[in-house]
Design an enzyme around this catalytic site. Structure first.
Site, mmCIF file in Angstrom:
data_model
loop_
_atom_site.group_PDB
_atom_site.id
_atom_site.type_symbol
_atom_site.label_atom_id
_atom_site.label_comp_id
_atom_site.label_asym_id
_atom_site.label_seq_id
_atom_site.Cartn_x
_atom_site.Cartn_y
_atom_site.Cartn_z
ATOM 1 N N GLY A 102 0.816 -1.202 0.000
ATOM 2 C CA GLY A 102 0.000 0.000 0.000
ATOM 3 C C GLY A 102 0.847 1.248 0.000
ATOM 4 N N THR A 143 4.406 1.062 1.873
ATOM 5 C CA THR A 143 5.359 0.203 1.164
ATOM 6 C C THR A 143 5.809 0.863 -0.131
ATOM 7 O OG1 THR A 143 4.332 -1.797 2.070
ATOM 8 C CG2 THR A 143 5.675 -2.070 0.097
ATOM 9 N N THR A 193 -4.136 -3.526 -1.363
ATOM 10 C CA THR A 193 -4.860 -3.254 -0.128
ATOM 11 C C THR A 193 -6.317 -3.638 -0.317
ATOM 12 O OG1 THR A 193 -5.699 -1.539 1.373
ATOM 13 C CG2 THR A 193 -5.170 -0.850 -0.850
ATOM 14 N N ILE A 194 -6.919 -4.216 0.692
ATOM 15 C CA ILE A 194 -8.344 -4.510 0.588
ATOM 16 C C ILE A 194 -9.157 -3.229 0.640
ATOM 17 C CG2 ILE A 194 -8.067 -6.788 1.649
ATOM 18 C CD1 ILE A 194 -9.554 -5.591 4.130
ATOM 19 N N ASP A 195 -8.560 -2.135 1.144
ATOM 20 C CA ASP A 195 -9.293 -0.877 1.299
ATOM 21 C C ASP A 195 -9.512 -0.144 -0.022
ATOM 22 O OD1 ASP A 195 -9.539 -1.141 4.059
ATOM 23 O OD2 ASP A 195 -7.618 -0.167 4.433
ATOM 24 N N GLU A 246 -14.368 1.729 10.005
ATOM 25 C CA GLU A 246 -13.649 1.953 11.264
ATOM 26 C C GLU A 246 -13.154 3.385 11.414
ATOM 27 O OE1 GLU A 246 -9.922 -0.227 11.523
ATOM 28 O OE2 GLU A 246 -9.830 -0.330 9.329
ATOM 29 N N GLN A 294 -12.099 -9.999 6.997
ATOM 30 C CA GLN A 294 -12.271 -9.374 5.689
ATOM 31 C C GLN A 294 -11.094 -9.595 4.754
ATOM 32 O OE1 GLN A 294 -14.004 -5.154 6.451
ATOM 33 N NE2 GLN A 294 -13.363 -5.976 8.420
ATOM 34 N N ARG A 295 -9.915 -9.830 5.288
ATOM 35 C CA ARG A 295 -8.760 -9.946 4.403
ATOM 36 C C ARG A 295 -8.100 -11.318 4.450
ATOM 37 N NH1 ARG A 295 -4.902 -5.538 7.346
ATOM 38 N NH2 ARG A 295 -3.717 -6.893 8.732
#
Length: 347
Positions: A102, A105, A125-127, A222, A273-274
């Site tokens: 992400g 990194t 990223t899952i986001d 979140e 979720q991930r």
């Protein structure tokens, strides 16, 4: 060029192994040897590497997580670590690096690129919040998991006439909450980009109850914040959250129950979720990113991140994506869709 190092940094994500497999196999066609770097940038700091072959990546396509391990190490926080990293690049004969991660990194990748190290980045990223790419792999898997959870919670909410609050990942951007909330038919979606007024949420849920709809689903990212919290600076907001009892999902549920009298419960999906197997879309996208990265190395096209833009794979300068967040635009078509179907966004 003969040897390529590959690493995965930040949080784990469905599809990482598909990228690794694609880089190794495509690189072999170009005559590259591939070295796997263990535990992100930490592996280059301490010299923890291993050769990757076609046999190494056999069977990993559907596997979740990363066979290389990961960490959130940023070597530029310690100048000595940067020197050790550069020494190990020379020691292991690494001619170029594929960095999968992400914004943090990729921020390290950009700084190394500016120092003359050949680097190609791959967004992960899952986001779905990495800048300059329409999608990141892992996002579709996370949305599928959250949507299934919402579907399951619907039956319990309806049976017990409750408000079910579902807290999902998205500290800085609300892509998961928005897309999964729409897919799961959530009645309210709260995301970081749109500060929420709890009175507006409560009014919406009361109106549903009075129309005979005795249950509701509220999806909360979140990183969602109230109108009052949105006025705080970063330091004050962090302090307020540290002093908050429980996570944002629990606070929202408590405030909804107090404001409406409707029984409210919370489900925090967290790391579910991930984890696990990537869906087909993420396997394909990750494979495309991996093959594109290896081809870019073969072309000498360094200092770029592979990105998906308008259904095309392109190379974007790392300096344009490093340490940047792609938020949900408040006029995005997903936001408009949510409003049009009657979803409350808290404003």
């Amino acid at each position: 060029m003969t040897t390529v190092g590959i690493l995965t940094g930040g949080g784990d994500c469905p599809g990482l192994n598909a990228v690794i497999r694609a880089v190794v196999r495509t690189g072999a066609k170009h005559g590259f040897d591939t070295i796997g770097v263990r535990d992100g940038w930490l592996g280059l700091v301490v010299g923890n590497v291993e050769p990757l072959t076609d046999y190494s990546v056999t069977g990993i396509l559907p596997k979740g997580g990363t066979i290389l391990g990961t960490s959130r190490t940023n070597p530029f926080k310690n100048e000595a670590d940067v020197q050790r990293l550069r020494d190990n690049i020379r020691k292991f004969g690494i001619d170029a690096i594929v960095a999968i991660g992400g914004e943090d990194t990729l921020g390290v990748a950009n700084r190394l690129s500016q120092m003359g190290v050949p680097v190609v980045g791959i967004p992960k990223t899952i986001d779905n919040d990495v800048a300059a790419t329409d999608y990141t792999f892992g996002f579709d898997t996370a949305v599928s998991i959250v949507t299934e959870a919402i579907d399951r919670l619907h039956t319990t909410a309806e049976s017990h006439h409750r408000v079910m609050v579902v807290e999902v990942m998205g500290r800085n951007a609300g892509w998961i909450a928005t897309v999964a909330g729409i897919a799961g038919g959530a009645d309210a979606i709260l995301i970081p980009e749109i500060p929420f007024d709890l009175d507006e949420v409560a009014s919406h849920l009361r109106a549903r109850y009075e129309r005979g709809k005795k249950f509701s689903i509220v999806v909360v990212a979140e990183g969602a914040r109230s109108v009052e919290e949105s006025r705080l600076d970063k330091k004050a907001f962090k302090k307020a959250r540290e002093q908050m009892s429980g996570s944002i999902g629990y606070r929202v549920a408590r405030e909804i129950q107090d404001a409406t009298g409707l029984e409210s419960r919370v489900t925090v999906l967290g790391y579910l979720q991930r984890g696990g197997t990537p869906v087909a879309f993420d396997r394909v996208l990750a494979s495309q990113f991996g093959t594109a990265a290896a081809n870019m190395l073969a072309e000498g096209n360094y200092g770029k991140m592979v990105a998906l833009q308008d259904n095309r794979l392109v190379g974007v300068p790392l300096e344009n994506v490093a340490n940047r967040i792609k938020s949900v635009p408040v006029d995005h078509r997903m936001i408009e869709t949510a409003r049009d179907v009657g979803t409350c966004l808290g404003d």
